[in-house]
Design an enzyme around this catalytic site. Sequence first.
Site, mmCIF file in Angstrom:
data_model
loop_
_atom_site.group_PDB
_atom_site.id
_atom_site.type_symbol
_atom_site.label_atom_id
_atom_site.label_comp_id
_atom_site.label_asym_id
_atom_site.label_seq_id
_atom_site.Cartn_x
_atom_site.Cartn_y
_atom_site.Cartn_z
ATOM 1 N N ASP A 183 -7.918 -5.206 0.156
ATOM 2 C CA ASP A 183 -8.465 -6.083 -0.883
ATOM 3 C C ASP A 183 -8.117 -7.550 -0.685
ATOM 4 O OD1 ASP A 183 -9.796 -4.173 -2.422
ATOM 5 O OD2 ASP A 183 -7.904 -3.474 -3.243
ATOM 6 N N HIS B 58 0.861 -1.190 0.000
ATOM 7 C CA HIS B 58 0.000 0.000 0.000
ATOM 8 C C HIS B 58 0.890 1.230 0.000
ATOM 9 C CE1 HIS B 58 -3.193 2.795 1.135
ATOM 10 N NE2 HIS B 58 -4.034 1.844 0.801
#
Length: 378
Positions: free
Chosen positions: A315, A261
């Site tokens: 996710d 991320h």
Amino acid sequence: MAAYEYRAGLEGVPATQSSISFVDGKSGILEYRGIAIDQLASQSTFLETAYLLIWGALPSRQELAAFEGEIQRHRRLKYRIRDMMKCFPESGHPMDALQACAAALGLFYSKRAIDDPAYMQEAVVRLLAKVPTMVAAFQLMRNGNDPVQPRDDLGYAANFLYMLNEKEPDPFSAHIFDVCLTLHAEHTINASTFSAMVTASTLTDPYAVIASAVGTLAGPLHGGAAEEVVGMLERIGSVENVRPFVDRCIEQKQKIMGFGHRVYKVKDPRATILQNLAEQLFDRSGQDEYYAIAVELEKVVGEKMSYKGIYPNVDFYSGLVYRKLGIPTDLYTPVFAISRTAGWLAHWKEQLGENRIFRPTQIYTGLHEVPYTAMDDR
Ligand code: CMC
């Protein structure tokens, strides 16, 4: 020398001042209006959280009841929108269908009185109410079925699952889905939110703002990773194959979907909550064949890549939850859009509060004073 420092992707460049959400990527903290995400996930509902994000404070019991009631009354689609959807190709991606439908709402509710609080309230209600109906309607229509009308006796999450699967979900599944919506509702200035803000800054209508954000979320570098995670787990196929898969990815410098991320350098707090939800779902309704693979993958990636700050993101586990809830893989991103509509609307409203049209500059790298070449001389 250039007068400005250029940063690709505007990484680290503040694009606004905002009081909507906060992320601390080193400590794994996410707050909406100052409230920790785990508190909202365990104690709030999606619509209450949407109210908090958009209007800035938790609603009273009466305010929440009024908000929920208004949303329930606006869930239906005009028959002309359904007729328009009949012309969409069945093979089209549901995100494209959603973007077209969101934009089409502007044809029906086009009054651009964005300085009128009543108009703003109406637009918020219409978008939150109709986006789930549009996603479910496209799913049924592309399979040759008539869309299912929303049911007034069902809450927001339960009604969506009902419209999608033509079957009322059990309360536990509806609750889990509602928590998923809360977790995805807002996440500071990511690509789609920035897109919403830029569009909002032109003072166009809120349907164009949401259509623009949906188009941005659709890209595989942003909203599409959950879909890819399930495909990746499918390809890995077994727990024994996990280690060689990770080794191959590292050797070939391939990204492992659902990991890493830009902001988080620890496990995304939403991934921790989603993993917990997935486990609760599997305890109730049977294991998912991919869950053991996912857990092993997290372990092996942790061993080999945590030194780079590579951990599961939001996710990684969301696809496994959606699979168990009977949501088709290519609807994971539209489901993300249903939820993120709350955050986009919050940023639309905040942008209008102190608006200045976005007009960044550029560093020109082209030529100057180039003589025009006649057609015959080219
Ligand atoms: N698998 C393997 N290596 C990775 C991964 C990954 N998933 N993510 C980052 N790295 C490595 C990358 O190769 C690089 O290594 P090195 O410095 O040795 O070259 C280093 O970590 C930094 O990566 P980056 O790509 O420069 O980092 P970024 O901040 O630009 O990218 C990201 C963030 C999310 C795009 C990236 O981690 C990624 O592509 N992840 C996989 C796709 C994914 O799961 N996306 C969902 C993101 S969260 C939801 C959303 O934003 O919509």
